[in-house]
Design a protein around this motif. Structure first.
Motif, mmCIF file in Angstrom:
data_model
loop_
_atom_site.group_PDB
_atom_site.id
_atom_site.type_symbol
_atom_site.label_atom_id
_atom_site.label_comp_id
_atom_site.label_asym_id
_atom_site.label_seq_id
_atom_site.Cartn_x
_atom_site.Cartn_y
_atom_site.Cartn_z
ATOM 1 N N PRO A 195 0.809 -1.230 0.000
ATOM 2 C CA PRO A 195 0.000 0.000 0.000
ATOM 3 C C PRO A 195 0.838 1.274 0.000
ATOM 4 C CG PRO A 195 -0.804 -1.566 1.633
ATOM 5 C CD PRO A 195 0.522 -2.081 1.156
ATOM 6 N N HIS A 196 2.098 1.173 0.308
ATOM 7 C CA HIS A 196 2.965 2.352 0.306
ATOM 8 C C HIS A 196 2.980 3.021 -1.063
ATOM 9 C CE1 HIS A 196 6.444 4.876 1.287
ATOM 10 N NE2 HIS A 196 6.967 4.493 0.127
ATOM 11 N N GLY A 206 -1.928 -0.315 8.596
ATOM 12 C CA GLY A 206 -2.717 -1.535 8.471
ATOM 13 C C GLY A 206 -3.843 -1.643 9.470
ATOM 14 N N GLU A 207 -3.879 -0.778 10.463
ATOM 15 C CA GLU A 207 -4.986 -0.736 11.413
ATOM 16 C C GLU A 207 -6.190 -0.009 10.828
ATOM 17 O OE1 GLU A 207 -5.097 -1.375 15.526
ATOM 18 O OE2 GLU A 207 -4.834 -2.960 14.040
ATOM 19 N N ASP A 208 -5.946 0.833 9.829
ATOM 20 C CA ASP A 208 -7.026 1.581 9.198
ATOM 21 C C ASP A 208 -7.720 0.704 8.161
ATOM 22 O OD1 ASP A 208 -6.598 4.150 10.538
ATOM 23 O OD2 ASP A 208 -4.703 4.184 9.428
ATOM 24 N N GLY A 255 8.556 -1.745 6.136
ATOM 25 C CA GLY A 255 8.610 -0.679 7.138
ATOM 26 C C GLY A 255 7.794 -0.916 8.374
ATOM 27 N N GLY A 256 7.010 -1.986 8.398
ATOM 28 C CA GLY A 256 6.213 -2.282 9.590
ATOM 29 C C GLY A 256 5.015 -1.380 9.770
ATOM 30 N N LYS A 257 4.501 -0.827 8.648
ATOM 31 C CA LYS A 257 3.407 0.137 8.758
ATOM 32 C C LYS A 257 2.103 -0.368 8.139
ATOM 33 C CE LYS A 257 2.249 4.909 7.427
ATOM 34 N NZ LYS A 257 2.738 6.137 6.750
ATOM 35 N N HIS A 258 2.202 -1.075 7.030
ATOM 36 C CA HIS A 258 0.992 -1.443 6.290
ATOM 37 C C HIS A 258 0.713 -2.944 6.324
ATOM 38 C CE1 HIS A 258 2.137 2.433 4.101
ATOM 39 N NE2 HIS A 258 0.947 2.685 4.622
ATOM 40 N N ARG A 259 1.451 -3.716 5.501
ATOM 41 C CA ARG A 259 1.145 -5.135 5.306
ATOM 42 C C ARG A 259 1.293 -5.943 6.586
ATOM 43 N NH1 ARG A 259 5.308 -5.691 0.424
ATOM 44 N NH2 ARG A 259 6.335 -4.223 1.835
#
Length: 288
Positions: A195-196, A206-208, A255-259
């Motif tokens: 998604p980046h 990924g919480e959104d 990056g530990g933000k999305h997937r």
């Protein structure tokens, strides 16, 4: 104090597994004290009852290492059993002579009664001294044929109300910030569409819901989570059976933000059906 103090006094033959047993009790929430003279147990329990917090389970281990200090054990146990503010259980660990000899040979430790005696003679002497304690025990566990994990499981079953549910920590992370040092297993989800690279999704995590839905929409994602969760469903009871006290599952993307956040959330929700799950997104708010 609203609940009765749960007290376990653990004793038995040297080499029968008291150290392993204390680790198991500590893992299920007991405050554990090793080699405390029995005469001091009531005093420490009085302190525990007045301590702040939730100190409601205490375990003591004591054996013949205490010498003369060990002798008041049965009197102390009887005194504690009379108290209406606590539940006291005396647990005796035993094993046959061949097993005890083998364990001492493997550990290369000296039996507490061994000076001047051969090991079999020391074991027999200890068994004679402890005969009355064994008779007075509420629970006797023979560890002769028990692996370490089996003994832990047995004590967990007896003294933990939620023994069937294993604690699992699911943590999402970014590989560019390093793998979690305490992870027991790692799932790498960098193969999934990122998604980046979708402008309207990049600011979110990924919480959104929009990012979560994007990550979960792909057939590869559905197949992956199905296989990963199926494997975890198989592994958790096997790990538990072998005495593992908890499991850390890492889910990593770049990056530990999305997937990784979305997949970790999905896995954690699935595991909550059978395990006590904690979910952490280590790098979710980290930029750079």
């Amino acid at each position: 104090m609203t609940a009765r103090l749960q007290t376990v006094i653990l004793t038995g033959m040297s080499g029968a597994g008291k150290s392993v047993a204390m680790q198991a009790l500590e893992d299920v929430g007991f405050f554990c004290v090793d080699n405390l003279p029995p005469a001091l147990m009531p005093r420490l329990l009085d302190m525990a009852e007045h301590a702040s917090g939730s100190l409601n389970k205490v375990a003591f281990a004591c054996d013949l290492r205490g010498g003369a200090l060990f002798e008041p054990l049965l009197l102390t146990v009887e005194e504690l059993r009379q108290r209406k503010d606590m539940d006291t259980m005396l647990v005796f660990l035993d094993a046959n002579e061949a097993t005890l000899v083998r364990r001492y040979k493997e550990s290369r430790r000296r039996h507490p009664l061994s000076p001047g005696s051969r090991l079999p003679e020391s074991i027999q002497q200890e068994r004679t001294v402890l005969a009355a304690v064994r008779r007075a025990a509420d629970i006797v566990i023979d560890t002769s044929d028990m692996a370490t994990g089996t003994l832990k499981q047995e004590l967990t079953r007896r003294f933990h109300a939620h023994a069937a549910r294993m604690p699992v920590h699911v943590v999402s992370f970014g590989f560019k910030y390093g793998v979690p040092l305490d992870a027991d297993m790692i799932f790498d989800v960098r193969f999934l569409p990122n998604p980046h690279y979708v402008d309207e999704l990049r600011p979110f995590t990924g919480e959104d819901q929009p990012v979560y839905d994007y990550v979960m929409q792909w057939p590869a994602t559905q197949q992956f989570v199905s296989k990963a969760e199926d494997m975890l469903d198989f592994l958790l009871p096997e790990y538990h059976r072998e005495g593992k006290s908890h499991l850390v599952v890492g889910v990593g993307c770049t990056g530990g933000k999305h997937r990784s956040v979305a997949i970790a959330k999905h896995i954690a929700n699935h595991l909550r059906q059978t395990a006590d799950v904690e979910l952490t997104h280590r790098d979710r708010g980290r930029e750079g």
